[in-house]
Design a protein around this motif. Structure first.
Motif, PDB file in Angstrom:
ATOM      1  N   ARG A  17       0.874  -1.177   0.000  1.00 15.31           N
ATOM      2  CA  ARG A  17       0.000   0.000   0.000  1.00 15.31           C
ATOM      3  C   ARG A  17       0.910   1.226   0.000  1.00 15.31           C
ATOM      4  NH1 ARG A  17      -1.513  -3.450   4.118  1.00 15.31           N
ATOM      5  NH2 ARG A  17      -3.488  -4.595   3.831  1.00 15.31           N
TER       6      ARG A  17
ATOM      7  N   GLN B 146       5.904  -6.422   8.845  1.00 17.20           N
ATOM      8  CA  GLN B 146       5.057  -5.289   8.473  1.00 17.20           C
ATOM      9  C   GLN B 146       5.869  -3.998   8.579  1.00 17.20           C
ATOM     10  OE1 GLN B 146       2.070  -5.858  11.539  1.00 17.20           O
ATOM     11  NE2 GLN B 146       0.603  -6.686  10.067  1.00 17.20           N
TER      12      GLN B 146
ATOM     13  N   TRP C 288       5.276  -0.054   8.617  1.00 21.97           N
ATOM     14  CA  TRP C 288       4.219   0.956   8.754  1.00 21.97           C
ATOM     15  C   TRP C 288       4.764   2.332   8.379  1.00 21.97           C
ATOM     16  CZ3 TRP C 288      -0.826   0.036  10.795  1.00 21.97           C
ATOM     17  CH2 TRP C 288      -1.065  -1.293  11.169  1.00 21.97           C
TER      18      TRP C 288
ATOM     19  N   ASP D 248       0.013   6.627   7.214  1.00 23.28           N
ATOM     20  CA  ASP D 248      -1.195   5.820   7.381  1.00 23.28           C
ATOM     21  C   ASP D 248      -1.057   4.968   8.640  1.00 23.28           C
ATOM     22  OD1 ASP D 248      -3.446   4.257   7.249  1.00 23.28           O
ATOM     23  OD2 ASP D 248      -3.032   3.422   5.264  1.00 23.28           O
ATOM     24  N   THR D 249      -1.908   5.213   9.621  1.00 22.41           N
ATOM     25  CA  THR D 249      -1.846   4.465  10.874  1.00 22.41           C
ATOM     26  C   THR D 249      -2.828   3.296  10.901  1.00 22.41           C
ATOM     27  OG1 THR D 249      -3.483   5.937  11.896  1.00 22.41           O
ATOM     28  CG2 THR D 249      -1.151   6.526  12.142  1.00 22.41           C
ATOM     29  N   LYS D 250      -3.589   3.102   9.809  1.00 20.96           N
ATOM     30  CA  LYS D 250      -4.629   2.074   9.809  1.00 20.96           C
ATOM     31  C   LYS D 250      -4.150   0.734   9.255  1.00 20.96           C
ATOM     32  CE  LYS D 250      -8.430   5.410   9.383  1.00 20.96           C
ATOM     33  NZ  LYS D 250      -9.603   5.832   8.572  1.00 20.96           N
ATOM     34  N   ALA D 251      -3.169   0.752   8.356  1.00 20.75           N
ATOM     35  CA  ALA D 251      -2.705  -0.493   7.735  1.00 20.75           C
ATOM     36  C   ALA D 251      -1.241  -0.334   7.356  1.00 20.75           C
ATOM     37  CB  ALA D 251      -3.538  -0.823   6.489  1.00 20.75           C
TER      38      ALA D 251
END
Length: 418
Positions: free
Chosen positions: A74, A237, A239, A243-246
């Motif tokens: 993403r 992952q 991050w 974006d803190t959601k995904a």
């Protein structure tokens, strides 16, 4: 997997696995951070400190396994039209989700298959040789050492095993020593904690969280889930601060089995009718293997290369880059910036570079029919300073005067430096 009627696309073998390699680097980078907080044992697992967990990972023996891995990106990049036609071309890894099957004997044999809706791209390794197969092109590339280098490889492998099993191996650093050294090294750039224990692919796992100390970086944190029994990383992952959601990048098992795969799965056989190309890969010279080759002065950089900032906020600048040639896919375009011809370990490696390098004034983009100029225009945007690639984890600015600035920092940082 048999290909159905789809648009025929090809992509440079040199860059097919650049994105997965970057993800692998995130795994390695996640294992460099200081110990702070112990786990509460909320899934019934024994409490452990980050230092102890890293020592377990360092001490773990390679494990045979097979399973399914899902990779999701993403990155906020523009959609690439020819990357969404259902094929298994690794360029699809720039966005969306992709599925891979993996097999390994825990030693020198492995297979990775990138699966698409209509095709498959596989990489098979057996010791010092490897094969790639693209069902979309029905093409195999076989990478192997020369006979002389293969004999030298076997000897080096034997010597390494003998050294590992020798009683003198006790003089080598212990896993605990290695863990403490790694944690101390990163203390100035990162903070490590243990997040809540979790389950990945049906297996209990600890979660190691690496948080950059710098506020001038796009990376918010790296989270690695580590199998509680085998100490094998099950999921990574990355991050973004955007974006803190995904997570911006995620690579993890959805199912995994820790057992030796069937020998037939790890053996490569070219499909009937496929074209096969043999590439001889040079083994580095003995001086390079022994670490006795001439080395640059510590801290010295090639002419035209500069580094600004530290840690996660580091920005690398390359000057005097032939941007037009670089966009066309010519690796020699970096020669002006680096002040030297590209090498990969030995003089004999030049033949390999030439194999995939430009010929008759044309770059690999022409050779493999990839419109790299169109891809460049698609991924970058025009700004007053030049052209900018801005993603969730990395920014690249190509200036009008031939400089390239790269860093895991906000785009505004690079524009301010231009």
């Amino acid at each position: 997997m048999t290909e159905t009627a789809t648009p025929r696309r090809t992509f440079s073998l040199r860059s097919r696995w650049s994105v997965p390699v970057a993800v692998a680097a995130l795994v390695a980078g996640a294992f460099i951070a200081p110990p702070l907080i112990a786990s509460a044992g909320d899934h019934g697992l024994p409490p452990v400190t980050p230092e102890a967990l890293l020592a377990q990972v360092a001490a773990a023996q390679p494990t045979a396994l097979s399973g399914t891995v899902v990779y999701t990106a993403r990155l906020g990049l523009p959609e690439i039209p020819f990357a969404s036609a259902g094929g298994a071309d690794p360029i699809v890894l720039l966005g969306g989700s992709s599925t891979m099957r993996v097999w390994s004997d825990g030693a020198e044999k492995s297979r990775v298959a990138l699966l698409g809706a209509t095709s498959e791209y596989s990489v098979v390794r057996d010791g010092a040789q490897a094969w790639t197969y693209s069902s979309a092109d029905d093409a195999v590339v076989h990478y192997a050492l020369s006979a002389a280098d293969a004999a030298r490889y076997d000897k080096l492998s034997g010597d390494l095993r003998a050294t590992t099993e020798s009683p003198t191996a006790g003089a080598l650093p212990t896993p605990e020593d290695a863990a403490r050294a790694a944690l101390a090294h990163a203390d100035k750039t990162s903070v490590v904690t243990l997040d809540a224990q979790t389950t990945v692919a049906g297996r209990d796992a600890y979660q190691l969280v690496v948080t950059p100390r710098s506020e001038n970086t796009l990376v918010a944190k790296i989270v690695v889930a580590i199998d509680a029994v085998t100490s094998t990383p099950l999921r990574v992952q990355a991050w973004s601060t955007q974006d803190t959601k995904a997570p911006a990048l995620e690579l993890g098992f959805t199912d995994v089995r820790f057992a030796t795969p069937d020998a037939a799965v790890l053996a490569f056989s070219a499909p009937a009718g496929a074209t096969v190309k043999d590439v001889v890969v040079p083994l580095p010279d003995e001086s390079a293997m022994a670490g006795t080759a001439a080395k640059p002065t510590p801290g010295a950089l090639p002419d035209g290369v500069s580094v600004t900032g530290t840690g996660w906020a580091t920005v690398v600048t390359l000057a005097h880059v032939d941007v037009a040639s670089l966009v066309a896919g010519d690796p020699a375009a970096l020669t002006g910036a680096l002040g030297t011809k590209p090498t990969i370990g030995s003089e004999s490696a030049q033949g390999l570079i030439q194999e995939f390098g430009p010929s008759d004034g044309k770059g690999p983009g022409d050779k493999f029919k990839l419109d790299t100029s169109a891809l460049y225009q698609q991924l970058t945007t025009q700004v007053p300073e030049g052209r900018l690639l801005s993603s969730a984890l990395l920014s690249v600015l190509v200036t009008t005067d031939g400089r390239v600035l790269v860093g895991a920092v906000p785009a505004e940082t690079l524009r301010g430096m231009a």
